[in-house]
Design a protein around this motif. Structure first.
Motif, PDB file in Angstrom:
ATOM      1  N   LEU A 184     -10.752  47.486   9.663  1.00 27.07           N
ATOM      2  CA  LEU A 184      -9.998  48.735   9.804  1.00 27.07           C
ATOM      3  C   LEU A 184      -8.665  48.650   9.055  1.00 27.07           C
ATOM      4  O   LEU A 184      -8.233  49.621   8.424  1.00 27.07           O
ATOM      5  CB  LEU A 184      -9.752  49.036  11.277  1.00 27.07           C
ATOM      6  N   THR A 185      -8.017  47.494   9.120  1.00 27.22           N
ATOM      7  CA  THR A 185      -6.755  47.308   8.408  1.00 27.22           C
ATOM      8  C   THR A 185      -6.953  47.476   6.908  1.00 27.22           C
ATOM      9  O   THR A 185      -6.136  48.100   6.210  1.00 27.22           O
ATOM     10  CB  THR A 185      -6.171  45.919   8.705  1.00 27.22           C
ATOM     11  N   ALA A 186      -8.059  46.954   6.395  1.00 27.94           N
ATOM     12  CA  ALA A 186      -8.343  47.087   4.963  1.00 27.94           C
ATOM     13  C   ALA A 186      -8.566  48.545   4.583  1.00 27.94           C
ATOM     14  O   ALA A 186      -8.068  49.013   3.552  1.00 27.94           O
ATOM     15  CB  ALA A 186      -9.571  46.248   4.606  1.00 27.94           C
ATOM     16  N   ALA A 187      -9.305  49.272   5.403  1.00 25.05           N
ATOM     17  CA  ALA A 187      -9.557  50.689   5.109  1.00 25.05           C
ATOM     18  C   ALA A 187      -8.257  51.483   5.110  1.00 25.05           C
ATOM     19  O   ALA A 187      -8.044  52.357   4.255  1.00 25.05           O
ATOM     20  CB  ALA A 187     -10.546  51.272   6.121  1.00 25.05           C
ATOM     21  N   ARG A 188      -7.373  51.184   6.062  1.00 18.94           N
ATOM     22  CA  ARG A 188      -6.071  51.867   6.088  1.00 18.94           C
ATOM     23  C   ARG A 188      -5.264  51.558   4.844  1.00 18.94           C
ATOM     24  O   ARG A 188      -4.595  52.435   4.287  1.00 18.94           O
ATOM     25  CB  ARG A 188      -5.288  51.449   7.342  1.00 18.94           C
TER      26      ARG A 188
ATOM     27  N   ALA B 156     -10.194  57.526  13.871  1.00 14.88           N
ATOM     28  CA  ALA B 156      -8.804  57.624  14.320  1.00 14.88           C
ATOM     29  C   ALA B 156      -7.822  57.415  13.174  1.00 14.88           C
ATOM     30  O   ALA B 156      -6.733  58.000  13.162  1.00 14.88           O
ATOM     31  CB  ALA B 156      -8.549  56.590  15.425  1.00 14.88           C
ATOM     32  N   ASP B 157      -8.227  56.595  12.196  1.00 18.14           N
ATOM     33  CA  ASP B 157      -7.352  56.308  11.055  1.00 18.14           C
ATOM     34  C   ASP B 157      -7.532  57.292   9.901  1.00 18.14           C
ATOM     35  O   ASP B 157      -6.840  57.190   8.885  1.00 18.14           O
ATOM     36  CB  ASP B 157      -7.642  54.893  10.529  1.00 18.14           C
ATOM     37  N   GLY B 158      -8.505  58.197  10.012  1.00 18.02           N
ATOM     38  CA  GLY B 158      -8.778  59.114   8.914  1.00 18.02           C
ATOM     39  C   GLY B 158      -9.465  58.446   7.738  1.00 18.02           C
ATOM     40  O   GLY B 158      -9.318  58.877   6.591  1.00 18.02           O
ATOM     41  N   THR B 159     -10.258  57.400   8.015  1.00 17.86           N
ATOM     42  CA  THR B 159     -10.925  56.663   6.940  1.00 17.86           C
ATOM     43  C   THR B 159     -12.445  56.644   7.119  1.00 17.86           C
ATOM     44  O   THR B 159     -13.132  55.784   6.562  1.00 17.86           O
ATOM     45  CB  THR B 159     -10.414  55.211   6.882  1.00 17.86           C
TER      46      THR B 159
END
Length: 273
Positions: A36-40, A73-76
């Protein structure tokens, strides 16, 4: 990129055009937070994140829901790439990419575009007829669910099987856009190692066509010849919509700089209408 390549992406960011689609692999040993951090990070830097979902690595339906929920939630979550994955036995309830597509969870979490795999050089562990059946079934599922979609292929060194596979694909009624896998510039020994792992043909004749020698493994090579041959011989009437997808093998900046240089060195006439 992998989940752990955020620093490399930040270092390469100024060499990559805004809006570029960047795939984020689903490797063993990386947890949901890392992915998730990478996608953000991809989104923050002005690119389009395409998180992978590896069906056979998912331990449960809640694990899939957790990952998709985090992306939403992150829009990714708009773009994903769904692949069966490497484990010989599934770690949970999902045998293949199609079983993930059929859960209904992708739509529920805001996915709009789904990528699936294609294998012009075949797969070392799956028979060709099974690959074709799976690809047709996944393409049908994408269409039935009203997703946009595309097919991303394994990388290869020879244009001939790629073009033959594209013709066969269209003859079988699959008309999704295809992104042909292209290896970024890398050492010959490293390229051959990846090719062996993924069942990509590396005969002496293929190597010569691509531009490296099997007797000299110390050099570095790029896909110039491959891309020229693909551009010259690809016919939209027979092969459909065809683009390219670069495998960076960790060399994000090296690949991006090579692409910039290739664009500056070459101009291609648009295909005939």
């Amino acid at each position: 990129m992998t989940g752990k390549d955020v620093a490399r992406l930040e270092e390469a960011g100024d060499t990559i055009p805004p809006g570029t689609r960047i795939n984020i692999t689903f490797l063993a040993g990386e947890d949901t937070t890392t992915r998730l951090t990478a996608a953000r990070a991809v989104k923050r830097l002005g690119f389009v994140p395409v998180p992978h979902i590896s069906a056979r690595r998912l331990p449960s339906r809640p694990a899939l829901e957790e990952f998709l929920g985090g992306l939403a939630a992150d829009g990714t979550a708009e773009n994903v790439f769904v692949v069966g994955g490497d484990p010989a036995r599934p770690e949970g309830p999902y045998e293949d990419a199609l079983s993930v597509l059929r859960t209904g969870l992708l739509h529920r979490h805001g996915v709009r575009h789904v990528g699936i795999t294609g294998y012009p050089d075949g797969h070392p562990g799956i028979a060709d007829h099974a690959l074709w059946t799976a690809l047709a079934d996944k393409a049908a599922a994408i269409t039935a669910a009203s997703f946009a979609g595309d097919v991303i292929t394994q990388f290869g060194f020879d244009v001939d099987p790629v073009l033959a596979w594209l013709e066969d694909l269209r003859a079988r009624g699959v008309h999704l856009p295809v992104r042909i896998g292209v290896p970024g510039p890398a050492g010959v020994r490293r390229l051959l190692g990846y090719a062996t792992r993924f069942g990509v043909g590396t005969s002496a004749s293929v190597a010569r066509k691509y531009g490296f020698s099997l007797t000299n493994l110390m050099g570095t090579t790029g896909p110039d010849r491959f891309l020229h041959a693909l551009a010259e011989r690809c016919d939209p009437a027979r092969h459909g919509v065809v683009k390219v997808h670069f495998y960076t093998f960790g060399g994000l900046r090296t690949t991006a700089e090579w692409i910039t240089g290739f664009r500056q060195r070459n101009t291609f006439a648009p295909p005939a209408p």
